[in-house]
Design a protein around this motif. Structure first.
Motif, PDB file in Angstrom:
ATOM      1  N   THR A   1       3.257  -1.259 -13.988  1.00 26.07           N
ATOM      2  CA  THR A   1       2.916  -0.085 -14.796  1.00 26.07           C
ATOM      3  C   THR A   1       1.642   0.569 -14.287  1.00 26.07           C
ATOM      4  O   THR A   1       1.538   1.802 -14.180  1.00 26.07           O
ATOM      5  CB  THR A   1       2.754  -0.481 -16.268  1.00 26.07           C
ATOM      6  N   PHE A   2       0.652  -0.253 -13.940  1.00 23.89           N
ATOM      7  CA  PHE A   2      -0.608   0.288 -13.445  1.00 23.89           C
ATOM      8  C   PHE A   2      -0.419   0.919 -12.070  1.00 23.89           C
ATOM      9  O   PHE A   2      -0.971   1.985 -11.781  1.00 23.89           O
ATOM     10  CB  PHE A   2      -1.657  -0.823 -13.390  1.00 23.89           C
ATOM     11  N   ARG A   3       0.361   0.267 -11.224  1.00 30.22           N
ATOM     12  CA  ARG A   3       0.621   0.838  -9.897  1.00 30.22           C
ATOM     13  C   ARG A   3       1.271   2.225 -10.012  1.00 30.22           C
ATOM     14  O   ARG A   3       0.906   3.152  -9.303  1.00 30.22           O
ATOM     15  CB  ARG A   3       1.526  -0.093  -9.095  1.00 30.22           C
ATOM     16  N   GLN A   4       2.216   2.319 -10.930  1.00 31.88           N
ATOM     17  CA  GLN A   4       2.901   3.597 -11.111  1.00 31.88           C
ATOM     18  C   GLN A   4       1.939   4.668 -11.616  1.00 31.88           C
ATOM     19  O   GLN A   4       2.002   5.824 -11.189  1.00 31.88           O
ATOM     20  CB  GLN A   4       4.067   3.421 -12.078  1.00 31.88           C
ATOM     21  N   ARG A   5       1.036   4.255 -12.517  1.00 31.66           N
ATOM     22  CA  ARG A   5       0.079   5.231 -13.040  1.00 31.66           C
ATOM     23  C   ARG A   5      -0.885   5.680 -11.945  1.00 31.66           C
ATOM     24  O   ARG A   5      -1.227   6.865 -11.852  1.00 31.66           O
ATOM     25  CB  ARG A   5      -0.683   4.633 -14.212  1.00 31.66           C
ATOM     26  N   MET A   6      -1.335   4.759 -11.103  1.00 33.58           N
ATOM     27  CA  MET A   6      -2.231   5.124 -10.017  1.00 33.58           C
ATOM     28  C   MET A   6      -1.531   6.056  -9.017  1.00 33.58           C
ATOM     29  O   MET A   6      -2.141   6.992  -8.494  1.00 33.58           O
ATOM     30  CB  MET A   6      -2.731   3.872  -9.290  1.00 33.58           C
ATOM     31  N   ALA A   7      -0.249   5.779  -8.757  1.00 30.98           N
ATOM     32  CA  ALA A   7       0.491   6.645  -7.838  1.00 30.98           C
ATOM     33  C   ALA A   7       0.629   8.053  -8.406  1.00 30.98           C
ATOM     34  O   ALA A   7       0.633   9.046  -7.667  1.00 30.98           O
ATOM     35  CB  ALA A   7       1.871   6.042  -7.563  1.00 30.98           C
ATOM     36  N   GLU A   8       0.727   8.148  -9.728  1.00 29.79           N
ATOM     37  CA  GLU A   8       0.831   9.454 -10.383  1.00 29.79           C
ATOM     38  C   GLU A   8      -0.500  10.206 -10.332  1.00 29.79           C
ATOM     39  O   GLU A   8      -0.542  11.415 -10.065  1.00 29.79           O
ATOM     40  CB  GLU A   8       1.260   9.252 -11.833  1.00 29.79           C
ATOM     41  N   LEU A   9      -1.605   9.488 -10.594  1.00 27.63           N
ATOM     42  CA  LEU A   9      -2.912  10.141 -10.643  1.00 27.63           C
ATOM     43  C   LEU A   9      -3.499  10.389  -9.257  1.00 27.63           C
ATOM     44  O   LEU A   9      -4.213  11.370  -9.037  1.00 27.63           O
ATOM     45  CB  LEU A   9      -3.886   9.283 -11.468  1.00 27.63           C
ATOM     46  N   PHE A  10      -3.240   9.469  -8.325  1.00 28.03           N
ATOM     47  CA  PHE A  10      -3.825   9.559  -6.977  1.00 28.03           C
ATOM     48  C   PHE A  10      -2.707   9.451  -5.941  1.00 28.03           C
ATOM     49  O   PHE A  10      -2.604   8.455  -5.234  1.00 28.03           O
ATOM     50  CB  PHE A  10      -4.866   8.454  -6.767  1.00 28.03           C
ATOM     51  N   PRO A  11      -1.836  10.435  -5.850  1.00 27.27           N
ATOM     52  CA  PRO A  11      -0.696  10.361  -4.914  1.00 27.27           C
ATOM     53  C   PRO A  11      -1.163  10.224  -3.472  1.00 27.27           C
ATOM     54  O   PRO A  11      -2.067  10.923  -3.026  1.00 27.27           O
ATOM     55  CB  PRO A  11       0.041  11.690  -5.150  1.00 27.27           C
ATOM     56  N   GLY A  12      -0.541   9.246  -2.788  1.00 31.59           N
ATOM     57  CA  GLY A  12      -0.886   9.031  -1.389  1.00 31.59           C
ATOM     58  C   GLY A  12      -2.159   8.247  -1.189  1.00 31.59           C
ATOM     59  O   GLY A  12      -2.542   7.959  -0.048  1.00 31.59           O
ATOM     60  N   ASP A  13      -2.839   7.863  -2.263  1.00 28.59           N
ATOM     61  CA  ASP A  13      -4.098   7.128  -2.155  1.00 28.59           C
ATOM     62  C   ASP A  13      -3.798   5.631  -2.148  1.00 28.59           C
ATOM     63  O   ASP A  13      -2.995   5.153  -2.960  1.00 28.59           O
ATOM     64  CB  ASP A  13      -4.998   7.473  -3.350  1.00 28.59           C
ATOM     65  N   PRO A  14      -4.409   4.867  -1.243  1.00 30.05           N
ATOM     66  CA  PRO A  14      -4.160   3.420  -1.206  1.00 30.05           C
ATOM     67  C   PRO A  14      -4.920   2.655  -2.275  1.00 30.05           C
ATOM     68  O   PRO A  14      -5.111   1.448  -2.156  1.00 30.05           O
ATOM     69  CB  PRO A  14      -4.654   3.025   0.191  1.00 30.05           C
ATOM     70  N   LEU A  15      -5.352   3.339  -3.304  1.00 27.42           N
ATOM     71  CA  LEU A  15      -6.205   2.724  -4.322  1.00 27.42           C
ATOM     72  C   LEU A  15      -5.642   1.426  -4.898  1.00 27.42           C
ATOM     73  O   LEU A  15      -6.375   0.445  -5.017  1.00 27.42           O
ATOM     74  CB  LEU A  15      -6.464   3.721  -5.447  1.00 27.42           C
ATOM     75  N   PRO A  16      -4.352   1.334  -5.305  1.00 30.22           N
ATOM     76  CA  PRO A  16      -3.890   0.094  -5.935  1.00 30.22           C
ATOM     77  C   PRO A  16      -4.140  -1.151  -5.090  1.00 30.22           C
ATOM     78  O   PRO A  16      -4.332  -2.242  -5.617  1.00 30.22           O
ATOM     79  CB  PRO A  16      -2.397   0.344  -6.144  1.00 30.22           C
ATOM     80  N   ASP A  17      -4.106  -1.008  -3.750  1.00 31.55           N
ATOM     81  CA  ASP A  17      -4.327  -2.169  -2.893  1.00 31.55           C
ATOM     82  C   ASP A  17      -5.709  -2.776  -3.096  1.00 31.55           C
ATOM     83  O   ASP A  17      -5.894  -3.983  -2.927  1.00 31.55           O
ATOM     84  CB  ASP A  17      -4.152  -1.790  -1.427  1.00 31.55           C
ATOM     85  N   ILE A  18      -6.683  -1.960  -3.451  1.00 33.47           N
ATOM     86  CA  ILE A  18      -8.023  -2.499  -3.584  1.00 33.47           C
ATOM     87  C   ILE A  18      -8.204  -3.238  -4.906  1.00 33.47           C
ATOM     88  O   ILE A  18      -9.236  -3.845  -5.130  1.00 33.47           O
ATOM     89  CB  ILE A  18      -9.101  -1.412  -3.439  1.00 33.47           C
ATOM     90  N   PHE A  19      -7.196  -3.193  -5.786  1.00 30.52           N
ATOM     91  CA  PHE A  19      -7.249  -3.970  -7.012  1.00 30.52           C
ATOM     92  C   PHE A  19      -6.661  -5.369  -6.823  1.00 30.52           C
ATOM     93  O   PHE A  19      -6.494  -6.105  -7.785  1.00 30.52           O
ATOM     94  CB  PHE A  19      -6.499  -3.253  -8.142  1.00 30.52           C
ATOM     95  N   THR A  20      -6.338  -5.726  -5.598  1.00 31.52           N
ATOM     96  CA  THR A  20      -5.834  -7.067  -5.333  1.00 31.52           C
ATOM     97  C   THR A  20      -6.898  -8.083  -5.717  1.00 31.52           C
ATOM     98  O   THR A  20      -8.038  -8.007  -5.253  1.00 31.52           O
ATOM     99  CB  THR A  20      -5.494  -7.233  -3.844  1.00 31.52           C
ATOM    100  N   PRO A  21      -6.577  -9.082  -6.567  1.00 38.56           N
ATOM    101  CA  PRO A  21      -7.594 -10.039  -7.022  1.00 38.56           C
ATOM    102  C   PRO A  21      -8.149 -10.841  -5.852  1.00 38.56           C
ATOM    103  O   PRO A  21      -7.415 -11.191  -4.923  1.00 38.56           O
ATOM    104  CB  PRO A  21      -6.824 -10.947  -7.987  1.00 38.56           C
ATOM    105  N   PRO A  22      -9.432 -11.136  -5.853  1.00 38.78           N
ATOM    106  CA  PRO A  22     -10.004 -11.978  -4.801  1.00 38.78           C
ATOM    107  C   PRO A  22      -9.307 -13.330  -4.736  1.00 38.78           C
ATOM    108  O   PRO A  22      -8.956 -13.920  -5.765  1.00 38.78           O
ATOM    109  CB  PRO A  22     -11.470 -12.125  -5.242  1.00 38.78           C
ATOM    110  N   ALA A  23      -9.107 -13.819  -3.512  1.00 43.58           N
ATOM    111  CA  ALA A  23      -8.339 -15.055  -3.320  1.00 43.58           C
ATOM    112  C   ALA A  23      -9.019 -16.266  -3.945  1.00 43.58           C
ATOM    113  O   ALA A  23      -8.356 -17.230  -4.334  1.00 43.58           O
ATOM    114  CB  ALA A  23      -8.126 -15.291  -1.824  1.00 43.58           C
TER     115      ALA A  23
END
Length: 505
Positions: free
Chosen positions: A376-398
């Motif tokens: 759901t969050f990924r979809q919202r980010m794609a809607e607000l920031f189309p083409g932006d790789p932003l969701p990838d930076i929300f990957t939790p630290p290992a």
């Protein structure tokens, strides 16, 4: 330290101290407003709500005694420092003052030309923490479109990840939230669909200030979106909410309005003297929006009065726990009451007839935890920031493989008045006995002794030693009187001395 940092740091350091009435409660805020080239549509679109949003967030976030620095930022270059302070003061500025400061703000330009300024998010946040706040606790707010491109670097994914690492690995930042907002704007050169508002809590003091602000509900009146948690991801990750409780003899359970569990124990009942247990069904809630806990091992324990006991859970694993979708979790809770004051203790006697409140807690631990950014969050980010790789930076630290959450528990131990009444009765009996002894010790007594056949009547009292003489005036014995009677001592050899019996013979 640049000029804006020296000025703003001085304001924040001295503002609260100048007013003793608000020192203990005042917070420090740094509001960073991006005005780089990527922000062009937010400034040139006549219908852009960007500056109005900044104004309302400042109004909602600040309490009357707080200190503020409001600054624009892009990327600092020689002759064009960044950030640049627009306003610094103690106390919340009114809307007209904020509008007057933000109104003239335009897109920044590089020195010596018309090229629009680039963006450096890390430079802005680092400068606010080290410069404006001077390393002290506070809140740093960042208004940005997330295009982090120093020197017009097109590798925005890498730059965004560097910024994200600054948030997670920076020791000063204890809490970080992101509010993704829909804000479609069209400029002469660029367009945008959304804006991100970050808030970073610096040090533990800043974390407490952020918690208090969120609890007040002021910010939610302006930003209704659920904040995305960036940090921490190892604390308060889940919530236990009691859904159904089965009482046991001697123990009554209740759920308080704030979600805490209350257990009322009757100290006079045998169950309260052992280890009272109860069947409790919880709602297990994910408190880490926008992450889904895809899998984790779960365990729990209860702590009370220095004693810890495990909580038996029906399931020892969690699967696909998404934000906002609680799962039922049955358990058997055994309250550790071995160290709770007994009914004859001073604490019990001092609260006889009422309840003694003992704070406790239930601690939940997640191990081998795997997190995924919710779809759901990924979809919202794609809607607000189309083409932006932003969701990838929300990957939790290992390195975040475990987390913990704490549910406060309030145990009310009800002590009856019986032990206190018994002790009071015993005390009165003891006082009566002591009084009787005191009377006996001071009361005069009469005793008859016979010396050389001559009867003599003496008056004495407990503890007295009375010498006895013969007709020639020589001491022939001593009469010792105690609480329990009389006896002769030091009788002279050959002397005839004796005590008369009760009949006087």
């Amino acid at each position: 330290m640049t000029g804006w940092q020296r000025w703003s740091a001085l304001v924040l350091a001295s503002a609260v101290a100048s007013s003793p009435a608000v020192t203990a409660q005042a917070a420090s805020h740094v509001f960073l407003v991006q005005n780089s080239g990527w922000m062009e549509p937010f400034y040139t679109d006549p219908a852009s709500p960007y500056k109005a949003l900044v104004t309302e967030v400042v109004q909602a976030a600040m309490a009357p005694g707080d200190a503020l620095v409001l600054a624009s930022f892009n990327q600092g270059l020689p002759g064009a420092p960044s950030p640049r302070a627009l306003l610094a003061q103690q106390g919340k500025p009114n809307r007209n003052k904020l509008r007057g400061v933000l109104g003239p703000l335009e897109v920044g330009r590089k020195p010596g030309g018309k090229a629009m300024a680039d963006t450096d998010l890390g430079e802005a946040v680092g400068g606010a923490i080290d410069g404006a706040l001077g390393g002290k606790p506070g809140l740093v707010w960042l208004f940005t479109n997330n295009r982090n491109s120093p020197n017009n670097d097109q590798a925005t994914a890498r730059r965004n990840r560097e910024f994200y690492q600054l948030i997670h690995e920076g020791k000063a930042i204890r809490k970080a939230l992101a509010f993704p907002l829909k804000m479609p704007v069209q400029g002469a050169q660029y367009s945008a669909g959304g804006l991100m508002v970050y808030v970073f809590a610096v040090h533990e003091g800043g974390a407490r200030e952020l918690d208090a602000l969120l609890a007040s509900g002021r910010l939610k009146q302006v930003i209704t979106e659920t904040p995305a948690r960036l940090k921490p991801l190892d604390q308060d990750t889940v919530r236990l909410v009691p859904a159904r409780v089965e009482n046991t003899p001697g123990v009554r359970y209740a759920v308080l309005p704030d979600g805490r569990l209350r257990a009322e124990l009757d100290a006079d009942r045998p169950a309260a003297a052992s280890t009272p247990s109860a069947r409790i069904t919880w709602r297990l809630e994910n408190a880490m929006y926008p992450y889904t806990i895809t899998s984790a091992d779960i365990s729990a324990q209860a702590a009370l009065a220095g004693e810890v006991k495990p909580v038996a859970l029906q399931a020892d694993t969690v699967r696909n726990l998404a934000p906002g979708k609680p799962q039922p979790l049955a358990s058997t809770l055994s309250l550790p009451v071995a160290n709770v004051p007994g009914k004859w203790s001073l604490a019990a006697l001092s609260t006889a007839g009422s309840a003694q409140v003992i704070p406790g807690r239930i601690e939940v631990r997640l191990a081998n935890q795997r997190l995924e950014l919710s779809q759901t969050f990924r979809q919202r980010m794609a809607e607000l920031f189309p083409g932006d790789p932003l969701p990838d930076i929300f990957t939790p630290p290992a390195q975040i493989q475990g987390s913990r959450a704490v549910l406060p528990v309030e145990v009310r131990l009800q002590y009856g008045a019986g032990p206190l009444l018994a002790m009071i009765g015993g005390l009165f009996a003891l006082l009566a006995a002591a009084g009787a002894l005191a009377v006996a010790a001071t009361r005069g007594r009469k005793v008859v002794v016979i010396v050389d056949g001559e009867r003599r009547t003496l008056r004495t009292k407990a503890g007295a030693k009375s010498p006895l003489y013969n007709a020639a005036g020589d001491q022939v014995a001593e009469l010792h009187t105690t609480l329990f009677g009389h006896q002769l001592a030091n009788v002279r050899e050959g002397a005839s001395v004796q005590l008369a019996d009760k009949a006087g013979r």
